[in-house]
Each structure stands twice: as structure tokens, then as C-alpha cells.
Write an enzyme that holds these catalytic residues in place. Sequence first.
Site, PDB file in Angstrom:
ATOM      1  N   HIS A 151     -19.024  35.403   2.640  1.00 52.28           N
ATOM      2  CA  HIS A 151     -18.348  34.126   2.397  1.00 52.28           C
ATOM      3  C   HIS A 151     -19.357  33.019   2.069  1.00 52.28           C
ATOM      4  CE1 HIS A 151     -14.124  34.820   4.259  1.00 52.28           C
ATOM      5  NE2 HIS A 151     -14.573  35.891   3.632  1.00 52.28           N
TER       6      HIS A 151
ATOM      7  N   TYR B 297      -9.839  26.333   8.976  1.00 51.25           N
ATOM      8  CA  TYR B 297      -9.802  25.720  10.306  1.00 51.25           C
ATOM      9  C   TYR B 297      -8.884  24.505  10.189  1.00 51.25           C
ATOM     10  CZ  TYR B 297     -13.965  28.473  11.593  1.00 51.25           C
ATOM     11  OH  TYR B 297     -14.853  29.490  11.870  1.00 51.25           O
TER      12      TYR B 297
ATOM     13  N   PRO C 206     -14.701  30.147  21.222  1.00 49.58           N
ATOM     14  CA  PRO C 206     -14.801  30.957  20.001  1.00 49.58           C
ATOM     15  C   PRO C 206     -14.899  30.165  18.692  1.00 49.58           C
ATOM     16  CG  PRO C 206     -12.582  31.061  20.892  1.00 49.58           C
ATOM     17  CD  PRO C 206     -13.409  30.341  21.901  1.00 49.58           C
TER      18      PRO C 206
ATOM     19  N   LYS D  72     -19.852  31.945  17.499  1.00 46.62           N
ATOM     20  CA  LYS D  72     -21.275  32.086  17.807  1.00 46.62           C
ATOM     21  C   LYS D  72     -21.605  33.184  18.814  1.00 46.62           C
ATOM     22  CE  LYS D  72     -22.952  29.082  15.074  1.00 46.62           C
ATOM     23  NZ  LYS D  72     -23.272  29.723  13.784  1.00 46.62           N
TER      24      LYS D  72
ATOM     25  N   TYR E  51     -23.284  26.375  11.254  1.00 47.66           N
ATOM     26  CA  TYR E  51     -22.312  27.455  11.070  1.00 47.66           C
ATOM     27  C   TYR E  51     -22.988  28.716  10.542  1.00 47.66           C
ATOM     28  CZ  TYR E  51     -17.758  29.538  10.039  1.00 47.66           C
ATOM     29  OH  TYR E  51     -16.663  30.359  10.015  1.00 47.66           O
TER      30      TYR E  51
HETATM   31  C1  PHB Z   1     -12.433  35.632  13.898  1.00 46.73           C
HETATM   32  O1  PHB Z   1     -12.312  36.158  12.777  1.00 46.73           O
HETATM   33  O2  PHB Z   1     -12.047  36.199  14.918  1.00 46.73           O
HETATM   34  C2  PHB Z   1     -13.054  34.292  13.997  1.00 46.73           C
HETATM   35  C3  PHB Z   1     -13.683  33.759  12.898  1.00 46.73           C
HETATM   36  C4  PHB Z   1     -14.248  32.496  12.962  1.00 46.73           C
HETATM   37  C5  PHB Z   1     -14.185  31.785  14.145  1.00 46.73           C
HETATM   38  C6  PHB Z   1     -13.579  32.326  15.261  1.00 46.73           C
HETATM   39  C7  PHB Z   1     -13.013  33.582  15.192  1.00 46.73           C
HETATM   40  O3  PHB Z   1     -14.719  30.542  14.184  1.00 46.73           O
END
Ligand code: PHB
Length: 385
Positions: free
Chosen positions: A72, A195, A287, A291, A379
Site C-alpha cells: 500500500h 480510517y 490497535p 503497531k 505509520y
Molecule cells: C487490520 O487489518 O487488522 C488493521 C489494519 C490497520 C490498523 C488496525 C488493524 O490500524
Amino acid sequence: MRTQVAIVGGGPAGLLLSHLLHRQGIDSVVLESRDRAYVEHRQRAGMLEQGTTDVLRESGAGQRLDREGLVHHGLELRFGGAGHRIPLTDLTGRTVTVYAQTEIVKDLVARRAEDGGDVRFEAEVLEVDAAAPSVTYRHEGRVRTLECDYIAGCDGFHGVTRPAVPGLRTFSREYPFAWLGILADVPPSTEELIYAHHERGFALHSLRSPKVSRLYLQVAPDEDIAAWSDARIWDELAARFATGDGWELGQGPITDKAITPMRSFVAEPMRHDRLFLAGDAAHIVPPTGAKGLNLAVSDVTVLARALTERYATGSETLLDAYSATCLRRVWRAEHFSYWMTTLLHVDPAADTFALRLQRSHLDYVTSSQAAATTLAENYVGLPLG
Ligand code: PHB
């Protein structure tokens, strides 16, 4: 029985450590309390920093990751009914990769088996001695003791190794919300992660493959999962992701549903005598930003290097620096995870002033290149300490 490094815990941290040590000719035994199917199916965030994929690839465990991982170059922050792209690669020159933790664990278990590694499932550790290093455990109905030079505590937040460190200082934060996460057999409705900040709460659209979506909803910490029918979950997701431009969230059968608590936690130091803590045994992040696995990988990479130096030269310099080296990176990720969590979630106790500040912060992160770069470089992951 004797080995050089006894590894307590056979999740990603313990398995990768065992693999990295093997590459340097160092013997280890992995003791995992659960069975193999359990560790191979445990759902966790699945977004890998470039440094994490580099470690897996350079150690020769990245073939399937290279074939199946989805690279990505950006992510979307969605609020006020509109999306705002953060171009991660343009801002940092780096990428992230979607590859589920379950797949990393399967790859490492398979690789350890091919290399003749000693990984014992359903081995319950009863006692660790960090001074005269040894681990006592029950396996196949018998209690045995494994003597070793060093012990790696990779047994997660609820493990037995952290309590074996006397005089720990702990730092923690609980959040007034949790995540309800689902896996669904439906192609993702987006190429990049979304997000979403909405007055009803946070939502995240992630994915596991071109055919499987992973989605999350902010819920109350004491939420009863029984109150969430599939239809209610899809309605709530659709409401939180809604835009004014006709974007639609695809729906499909939900195959997994669970509530994840949100917690920040750090234990210092990450070493006592010959016991070294790594991954969730030493620290937890909420989550948001994914990280946790990346920190586990950086901890065991630092530990493998230090043990390699110790066995090659007799020097304990890197082992002595282990805790401080890891904690610098841990605290950066702690701050980032906390920051991203509070930026995007709705605190039920927030007053209107706090909500206006939060909205201003979102506007700033999505309109200032300097602010977007701060998000992006954290990130994609800062360099290994
Ligand atoms: C996930 O795909 O489980 C996932 C991805 C990004 C995040 C949190 C969880 O920030």
C-alpha cells in the site's frame, strides 16, 4: 535438557526470534502453551511496516509474503462525509504491506519445522529462573526443566515471564472504548485502508485479501457482542463510512466477530538478569495504526543481533543496551498509537470544546504537508533503534 536460548511463547515474536537465531547458528527451544491451530488462527492487526517486511525477507522467511502481501502507498482519513488521502509513499518514500499475522505465524511455524527447529506446542511454562537460567514446563503430562544461557519472554501480555522480573515499573492507559472486529467474505470496497471518524464513533475498513474484508467499529468497552447481529453491524458500518458521493460499502457473510479491548501498556526495563522480554509481554498498544506486531518484530531483531554478538565475540554490550534500545522505539509507537486513537475515536465524555479541537486536528493533518508527514512517517515506521 539444555539449549542456548529458551523462548517462552510461540507467537510471531518467539517464532521469528527462533528463526533469526537459527540463521546465526544459535540453538533455541520454543515453548508455546496453546496448540498449533490456535496460534495459527489468532486474529490480529495485519499491517506491516517496511522494516518488518525487510526483516522477514532478509531472513529468508518472506517468499509467500512477497507473493501474497498487498503493498500500500497511502491511506484515507474520512470525516465530515468526505475522504482525505494521506500519500504515505510520496511523503516518506516507504510503503506498508497488508499481510495477516496468522499467515506470518503459519510461514514461521512451517519454516522452523523445515529447518529442524524445536517448537513445542501445548507446553505450559510453570517457572522461569532468570539467574540460573532455566524454564520448568509441563508437556505431554510430564514436568521437565530446560536449562539455557538466556530466556526470551515472548509470551504476550498475560504470560508468565513478565511477573518474573522484579521491580518492574509499569505505565498504562485504558480507553473508554473497544473495537468490534469482523472478517467478511466480500471483496474490499476500497483499495487503501479507510480510517473513519464519525460522531457515532470510529470505524476502520481494512482487508485480508482481494476477497476478504476486515472491518472494525468503535464500541463501548463492556459491549455485549450478542447485541450485534450481522445486520446491525453492516448498518452501523454503512452509517459511519457514508460519504456524499455515492460510495457504497459492499456486504457479505461475516465469518468471524470479536471484541478487542484497547490498552496502552509498557513495562520497564525489558530485561532482568538473563531474561529478556519482547513483544506483548513487555508492551501493548491500542490497535489503531497496527503497531503491535511491528514492535514485536523490532524487539526480537534487536535481541537476535545482541545474542549473535554475544555468541560470536563474548561481548555483552548489545545485550546490556537491549532494553534501552527497544524502549526508545516502543515509546515512539506508544505515542503514535495513542495519538492516532485519540485523533479518530469519539470519547463518550468529550465536551463540545474537545470535539471542536479534534475536528480542527483532523483538518490540520489532512491539509498541512508537515502534519501529514508526521502521521505518515510514524505509520510506515521509524528506523530500528
Ligand atoms: C487490520 O487489518 O487488522 C488493521 C489494519 C490497520 C490498523 C488496525 C488493524 O490500524
